[in-house]
Design a protein around this motif. Structure first.
Motif, PDB file in Angstrom:
ATOM      1  N   UNK A 451      23.720  12.946  10.006  1.00  0.00           N
ATOM      2  CA  UNK A 451      22.986  12.099   9.062  1.00  0.00           C
ATOM      3  C   UNK A 451      23.970  11.142   8.413  1.00  0.00           C
ATOM      4  N   UNK A 452      23.582   9.896   8.241  1.00  0.00           N
ATOM      5  CA  UNK A 452      24.374   8.948   7.467  1.00  0.00           C
ATOM      6  C   UNK A 452      23.469   7.801   7.038  1.00  0.00           C
ATOM      7  N   UNK A 453      23.841   7.163   5.936  1.00  0.00           N
ATOM      8  CA  UNK A 453      23.134   5.982   5.452  1.00  0.00           C
ATOM      9  C   UNK A 453      24.106   4.818   5.378  1.00  0.00           C
ATOM     10  N   UNK A 454      23.799   3.751   6.101  1.00  0.00           N
ATOM     11  CA  UNK A 454      24.624   2.545   6.116  1.00  0.00           C
ATOM     12  C   UNK A 454      24.087   1.559   5.083  1.00  0.00           C
ATOM     13  N   UNK A 455      24.960   1.118   4.187  1.00  0.00           N
ATOM     14  CA  UNK A 455      24.621   0.092   3.212  1.00  0.00           C
ATOM     15  C   UNK A 455      25.106  -1.252   3.743  1.00  0.00           C
TER      16      UNK A 455
END
Length: 661
Positions: A451-455
């Motif tokens: 899981x990861x969130x790219x800004x």
């Protein structure tokens, strides 16, 4: 090892055979009498490989062959023709290889040939050295994160050690120390796999020379070299023959360096590197040699394979399936190392990675130097590559001269990609604050979740008023992909979701799309927005991958699935990709947050990357993500409280990421 042509002790029959075959490979060719327009880097190993073969076998046919190519190279008035003659890659390659040939067989050459070779090395080395001094703070002389820097200085160092030119070796050594101190300790490389295999071997070459010539061991300095095999490993597609093509990659084959694998294995005891070296120099060798778009390619590395192979390091097939490289913001996860496994690679970082971005800003402010030359790093933060069932399904553009976010699996705002894109070096001269990053990273091989969130909002034109553009990617234990894209702008905008494939996607009766590549498939389902206009179009990408051959043009056609919303200040795309086609996913009813479940695998993904409140019939959580598989412990991301089926499993003051229980 290199200067003395002395490998580690022990038998190396396969490497000996490789060396003899490579030493004889050009015997049917006539050396050029004038400089061709194309690169002449290949002339160097054409001379050095038979020189080493003569040292190891005593066969004078190899000596004669080496002499043929030495005489051809020294006749050329300049090394390099179309781009920066005498001052760039052609000269760096030839300095390295011809200096080694001089060291290995110089005493066996006729006096006139030996004297001419020495004169030419002195002339070309002086030209290279003077250019490096004069151009300090500009181009490769101070481009610490770039392959031109490593290759040119390694060539200068080789010639310097062989000829006793201390001013050359000292300048090269000072640069090498800076490079090692500034390269990311996680081993990642923003130029991508192809330029990793092209450039990083020269860092190892330089370290080998330094250790042998001066007794200085810098193999542990900075941490990059000891970690970089792991980066390369996790950019390997299932089946090992192909590579994930983030960054400038001429093709998906040009990724292996058996010689470098062997050197890293020998230096750090990396069993997997030894295993990959054997594979690359054996089963995969001729496929890569014939299909690679990079020249000189893998075959000329025979001299490195022979001298760097250490039989005392026992090989082991890779087993680690998940990895995160924080400097490049690169998350890689796979279901296994089987040929038909599913792999995703997802990245987001500033230009060149965090270390290069921050350090180059200091160089610019304090020295007035431009040290960040990252023309090979693409505008691809937030993009991903998906490989499954032996095929590439969600793809990258590979290589382009005019780089655009629209060539990647990304999002456009009012049809626009990154600010200041559509040029070769999209990070040159842009404001320091314009940088992307990853947050909330989970890479758990035991549970199989990633899981990861790219800004990425900062990468768009400030005039668009994009306040938020976050992409969350989840990889499930069975290899399903969930994407949640959240956008906010000051004014109403059109938001476009792009998915790149090698063939046009096929429209299914229920409105989903099927990606097909060979026998492999993946089902694309869009749950929101319901009112998006959807179409598929061809996207042409053109590149010249080498300035030394101006006439070369590579073209590639991507097929772009585009979903565009009506004008709105906010956007929410919830999308799943299911390798293997059907059955796909179903949306989970959420009072707060967003979720999908995959009926076939019973995997459930619940997301709330901004509000961090998830409420369903059976789950209450204050978390960015809750990841569930029946019969297994739940996984959470930035969670302070988790209640599942009325039972409180977690209640803590500080957010937790990982397995619960």
């Amino acid at each position: 090892m290199l200067l003395s042509a002395t490998p580690p002790p022990g038998p190396r029959p396969a490497q000996e055979l490789r060396l003899r075959e490579e030493a004889a490979r050009h015997r049917g060719l006539t050396p050029p009498r004038t400089h061709p327009l194309a690169s002449v880097t290949w002339l160097g190993p054409a001379a050095s490989n038979p020189a080493l073969a003569y040292r190891t076998t005593g066969d004078r046919a190899h000596l004669d062959e080496s002499r043929r190519w030495i005489e051809a190279a020294v006749r050329l008035p300049h090394w390099g023709r179309a781009h920066m003659p005498d001052h760039d890659l052609d000269a760096g390659w030839l300095l390295h290889h011809l200096a080694l040939a001089y060291r290995w067989i110089g005493d066996e050459l006729p006096d006139g040939v030996r004297a001419l070779l020495r004169y030419k090395l002195l002339l070309q080395g002086r030209r290279m050295y003077e250019f490096a001094v004069a151009s300090e703070g500009r181009w490769w002389s101070s481009s610490y994160w770039q392959n031109h820097n490593w290759i040119c200085y390694a060539g200068l160092a080789t010639a310097g050690y062989v000829l006793g030119k201390e001013e050359w070796t000292e300048r090269a050594k000072d640069n090498l120390g800076t490079v090692l101190d500034l390269m990311p300790p996680d081993g990642s490389h923003a130029e991508g796999v192809v330029y990793w295999r092209y450039g990083v071997p020269f860092l190892a070459i330089h370290l080998d020379l330094l250790q042998e010539a001066e007794g200085i061991d810098w193999w542990g300095r900075g941490g990059f070299l000891s970690s970089t095999f792991r980066y390369r490993l996790h950019q390997t597609a299932p089946g090992f023959a192909f590579n994930v093509d983030h960054g400038d990659c001429h093709d998906r084959r040009s990724g292996h360096s058996a010689g470098l694998y062997y050197r890293l294995a020998a230096q750090y005891g990396i069993a997997e590197a030894r295993w990959m070296g054997d594979l690359a120099s054996g089963e995969l060798l001729w496929k890569e040699a014939s299909e690679s778009g990079v020249r000189p390619g893998i075959l000329p590395e025979a001299y490195l394979e022979y001298l760097w192979y250490d039989p005392s390091v026992r090989p082991a097939r890779p087993t680690e399936t998940h990895a995160f490289f924080p400097d490049l913001g690169l998350l890689a996860a796979r279901t296994s190392w089987d040929d038909d496994a599913t792999l995703v690679s997802f990245k987001a970082s500033p230009g060149g990675g965090h270390t290069a971005w921050e350090t180059s800003a200091k160089h610019r402010a304090e020295l007035g130097w431009e040290t960040l030359n990252q023309g090979h790093h693409h505008p691809d933060s937030g993009s991903f590559v998906l490989v499954s069932q032996g095929e590439f399904l969600a793809v990258d553009e590979g290589y382009s001269n005019r780089k655009r976010a629209a060539h990647h699996n990304l999002l456009l705002v009012d049809g626009q990609g990154y600010a200041d894109e559509d040029r070769y070096h999209v990070y040159e001269g842009i404001p320091h604050e314009r940088q992307a990053r990853q947050r909330d990273v989970l890479a758990d091989a035991e549970g199989g979740w990633a899981h990861a969130t790219a800004e990425i909002a900062a990468m768009y034109d400030p005039g668009l008023g994009v306040r938020r553009l976050d992409r969350t990617l989840v990889f499930t234990p069975s290899g399903r992909i969930v994407l949640l894209d959240l956008g906010e702008a000051e004014e109403e905008r059109e938001w476009s979701f792009l998915l790149q494939t090698d063939r046009p996607t096929e429209l299914m009766p229920d409105g989903s799309r099927l990606i097909r590549s060979g026998a492999a498939t993946a089902l694309v389902q869009r749950f929101t927005p319901a009112d998006a206009s959807v179409g598929c179009e061809a996207t042409e990408v053109e590149a010249n991958p080498t300035s030394s051959t101006p006439g070369l043009r590579l073209t590639r056609t991507l097929h772009t699935l585009r979903a565009t919303t009506p004008r709105s200040r906010e956007a929410l795309f919830l999308t799943t990709l299911t390798p293997g086609g059907t059955p796909g996913a179903e949306q989970v009813a959420c009072a707060e947050g967003h979720g999908v479940t995959f009926a076939e695998t019973a995997e459930t993904v619940l997301l709330s990357p901004v509000g961090r409140r998830i409420r369903t019939e059976s789950v209450e959580a204050d978390a960015a993500a809750v990841l569930l598989v029946p019969g297994a412990a739940p996984y959470v991301v930035r969670c302070t409280r988790l209640e599942l089926d009325g039972r409180v499993l977690l209640d803590v003051p500080e957010p937790r990421t990982g397995k619960v229980g």
